[in-house]
Structure formats: C-alpha cells, structure tokens
Motif scaffolding. Sequence first.
Motif, short mmCIF file in Angstrom:
data_model
loop_
_atom_site.label_atom_id
_atom_site.label_comp_id
_atom_site.label_asym_id
_atom_site.label_seq_id
_atom_site.Cartn_x
_atom_site.Cartn_y
_atom_site.Cartn_z
N GLY A 94 0.83 -1.20 0.00
CA GLY A 94 0.00 0.00 0.00
C GLY A 94 0.86 1.24 0.00
N VAL A 95 0.23 2.38 0.13
CA VAL A 95 0.95 3.65 0.17
C VAL A 95 1.38 3.92 1.61
CG1 VAL A 95 -0.22 4.60 -1.85
CG2 VAL A 95 -1.15 5.01 0.43
N LEU A 96 2.41 4.72 1.76
CA LEU A 96 2.86 5.10 3.10
C LEU A 96 1.82 6.05 3.70
CD1 LEU A 96 6.64 5.77 2.40
CD2 LEU A 96 5.63 3.79 3.52
N PRO A 97 1.28 5.71 4.85
CA PRO A 97 0.22 6.55 5.43
C PRO A 97 0.77 7.85 5.99
CG PRO A 97 0.74 4.72 6.88
CD PRO A 97 1.55 4.52 5.64
N LEU A 98 0.01 8.92 5.86
CA LEU A 98 0.42 10.23 6.36
C LEU A 98 0.65 10.21 7.87
CD1 LEU A 98 -1.98 12.59 4.38
CD2 LEU A 98 0.39 12.05 3.89
N TRP A 99 -0.17 9.48 8.61
CA TRP A 99 -0.05 9.48 10.07
C TRP A 99 1.30 8.97 10.54
CZ3 TRP A 99 1.15 4.80 11.90
CH2 TRP A 99 0.70 3.69 11.23
N LEU A 100 1.95 8.13 9.74
CA LEU A 100 3.25 7.60 10.14
C LEU A 100 4.26 8.71 10.39
CD1 LEU A 100 5.22 5.21 10.50
CD2 LEU A 100 5.56 5.26 8.03
N ASN A 152 3.82 7.59 -3.83
CA ASN A 152 4.71 8.70 -3.46
C ASN A 152 5.05 8.67 -1.98
OD1 ASN A 152 4.57 9.78 -6.06
ND2 ASN A 152 2.76 10.97 -5.58
N VAL A 153 6.17 9.29 -1.64
CA VAL A 153 6.51 9.53 -0.25
C VAL A 153 5.79 10.80 0.17
CG1 VAL A 153 8.39 10.07 1.35
CG2 VAL A 153 8.75 8.40 -0.48
N PRO A 154 5.00 10.75 1.24
CA PRO A 154 4.27 11.96 1.65
C PRO A 154 5.22 13.09 2.03
CG PRO A 154 3.53 10.01 2.87
CD PRO A 154 4.74 9.61 2.09
N LEU A 155 4.89 14.31 1.63
CA LEU A 155 5.71 15.47 1.97
C LEU A 155 5.78 15.68 3.48
CD1 LEU A 155 4.83 18.08 -0.77
CD2 LEU A 155 6.90 16.71 -0.53
#
Length: 188
Positions: free
Chosen positions: A26-32, A51-54
């Motif tokens: 899955g995608v990397l979650p923002l909360w991480l 994408n890697v979240p900003l």
Amino acid sequence: MGLLPKSLFKLTHLITLDLSHNMLSGVLPLWLFTLPSLESISLFDNMFNGNVPLEMFSLQSLKELNLANNQLDGEINVLDQCPILQTFRQLTNLTSLDLSFNSFSGEWELDTLLSSLTNLVALTLSYSGLFVTTNGATRYVNPDFNTLSLASCKIKVFPESLRAMENLIFLNLSSNDIQGPVPDWEGR
C-alpha cells in the motif's frame, strides 16, 4: 501482504519503528510521519508503492530513514531553488537516509544536500531512479560522514564533496556515466 496497522498511530512515544523484511504493501500513510517522537523509521524490503508523503520531510525528530527496496515512486527534486529543499532542511537531525532500489524520479544536487543536512553521515540512493548532479563546489560535509552509495544515479563527474569526506569508509559510484581521469586530490 498487508497494510500498516492504524493502531500504530496511537503510539505517540514511539522512538523506533522497524518493520523491515515483511510483506507490507500500500501507500505510506500520512499518520506515520506525524508521530512526534519518532527518530528512526525502517521499512526496508517491503512492497510499499506510491509517493513519499511530503509530511515525512517535516518530521524534525527523524534521525534515520530507510525506505529501500520497495516500489515507491514519484518525483522528489532537491535543488537550490526547489521548495522541497527547504522542506529537507527541516530534517536537521537526519543522520542516515536510504532510498535505494525504488523508482523515484527527480534531480538531487549532492553538494547542496550535504551542506544542508549537517548531521548526515550516510546517504544511499543507489538504484533509486534519482538523478544526482554536483555543482563542483566543495561545501560543508559532516566530518563524520562515512557512507556514500550512488550507484546508477547518472552521475557524470566525481563529486567535489568527496574531497571533504575524510572519514569515508564506503563509496559506491558504480554504474554511472563518469568519464575521464580519477581526480588527484591528494595533498589538497
């Protein structure tokens, strides 16, 4: 195969998160990247994509980030005039960054990055999809810098920053476009 459990979001005192060598996807979650005490994230050898979240770049407590060997992509540019560089400069405690074996795109200006991340001692971008350039200027490099792995980063010249890496113990510049003689920096 599975996603990161949302229950991790509640671990607000978590300092180290190592979920390497799993089959997470899955995608990397923002909360991480909002866990306030997190200093080390290792998600090496999973199946994360996207994408890697900003938000990752604003986690000032972060010291170590290893996202190697996933299926991450998207553009990450790090140039003097680029706003993401300003974001990277917020990672003032970062000592180790490994984005290798992914499918990113973008251009990273090595000398600027190294002089911006003054605590960095290890940088691994091999086979990341990133294009690494050098502006030919020797800028500040952490005196303890010891690992530089830039295999297959389309480098055309030996980075001038190598001159300042007196404690370098690992250097990988294989599979690049470097031509000409090896610089003789001895005695300089």
